[in-house]
Design an enzyme around this catalytic site. Structure first.
Site, mmCIF file in Angstrom:
data_model
loop_
_atom_site.group_PDB
_atom_site.id
_atom_site.type_symbol
_atom_site.label_atom_id
_atom_site.label_comp_id
_atom_site.label_asym_id
_atom_site.label_seq_id
_atom_site.Cartn_x
_atom_site.Cartn_y
_atom_site.Cartn_z
ATOM 1 C CD GLU A 17 -2.922 1.063 2.362
ATOM 2 O OE1 GLU A 17 -3.540 0.013 2.428
ATOM 3 O OE2 GLU A 17 -2.936 1.987 3.153
ATOM 4 C CB THR A 48 -4.357 6.084 0.907
ATOM 5 O OG1 THR A 48 -3.240 6.873 0.658
ATOM 6 C CG2 THR A 48 -3.569 4.471 1.365
ATOM 7 C CB ALA A 51 -6.201 14.468 5.223
ATOM 8 N N GLY A 108 -13.660 6.049 5.649
ATOM 9 C CA GLY A 108 -12.680 7.195 5.727
ATOM 10 C C GLY A 108 -12.715 7.859 7.220
ATOM 11 C CB ALA A 127 -17.139 0.882 5.195
#
Length: 297
Positions: A17, A48, A51, A108, A127
């Site tokens: 990742e 990913t 933010a 998130g 989710a």
């Protein structure tokens, strides 16, 4: 290869990742990291969001680069943050048009300044709703979801957390990728509780090699994982020696992964923090084969 097919034949699934860099120098460093790690032929590389979903378009771009230039399957992270249902469907369409067929579906983290997650007007809150949305509009997408061996920080207890995970699986998730942990017993217990709850999807442990004590302290402050006292003691004793911290972290990760593999995990998901040196050492120690071919075009 799609996540839905990855673990069916018993083949071990190595995955890594990354995150979108903030600038061009970071892009160059990430590309070097990817060239190093893709030589170990991971089943996929996941990317990913930033933010608050700030790099969602960049995530698609990086996943497309991984697939088109480095010839490795990519998995795009996808969250509910700051998006309406219509915007989420549009993002999915953009990802699909870019050739991305694997999604890591996550609620998130709350945006900066928010203590709790608040969905956007017309957006999603959980989710499992995101998994349902993907299955509704793109039924053939491979879908990974997050699992928490030591319980999600916002869950009132482990049973509630497990119920939430079951909702994601029932909505159509193909595999579960766990938050980082340093005590394997927590993973084994979590796997057993999942089995008892009727969760029958592959559960892949998430491992973050420690390369710097201060950095891992910051990361650990944001999650609920146990930091074993013996490991903390070793790192504190070497807190003025970055090279020693690196060696301690890598050796610990090697032992942790060896034990997990002996216990029959279907794969391991590595949080590489956009650096290759630690993972290369671990992959070599575990005997993962490396190709010498030039994988970039």
């Amino acid at each position: 290869m799609q996540i839905s097919e990855l673990y069916r034949d018993g083949t071990f699934g190595l995955s890594v990742e990354i995150f979108p860099p903030r600038n061009e120098s970071g892009d160059a460093e990430l590309f070097k990291t990817l060239e190093e790690l893709i030589r170990y032929q991971p089943a996929f590389v996941s990317c990913t969001y930033g933010a608050g979903g700030s790099t969602s378009k960049r995530t698609i771009e990086l996943c497309a680069l991984i697939q088109n230039q480095l010839h490795n399957t990519a998995t795009a992270h996808f969250t509910c943050v700051n998006s309406t249902r219509e915007e989420l469907v549009e993002w999915l369409q953009n990802a699909f048009d870019a050739g991305i067929t694997n999604i890591m579906a996550l609620r998130g983290d709350p945006p900066a300044g928010q203590e709790t997650f608040v969905p956007a007007d017309g957006g999603l809150k959980y989710a499992n709703e995101l998994v349902t949305l993907i299955r509704e509009h793109f039924p053939k997408m491979g879908i990974g979801v997050a699992g928490y061996p030591e319980c999600h920080p916002e869950a009132s207890d482990a049973n509630v957390d497990l119920t939430n995970l079951k909702r994601k699986v029932d909505a159509g998730a193909d595999a579960i990728y766990t938050q980082l942990f340093f005590n394997n017993e927590h993973f084994y217990q979590f796997r057993e509780r999942c089995s008892q709850a009727g969760i029958d999807r592959p559960i892949i442990p998430g491992i973050m090699p420690i390369t710097e004590y201060r950095r891992i302290q910051r990361i650990m402050s944001m999650c609920s994982s146990e930091f074993p006292a013996d490991l903390v003691g070793q790192l504190e004793a070497a807190q003025d020696d970055l090279e020693a911290q690196f060696e301690i972290g890598v050796e610990y990760a090697i032992r942790q992964c060896e034990q997990l593999i002996k216990e029959g995990v279907p794969g391991i998901h590595f949080y590489v923090l956009n650096r290759s040196q630690a993972c290369k050492r671990i992959f070599d120690a575990l005997g993962f084969p490396e190709t010498q071919e030039n994988i970039a075009t």
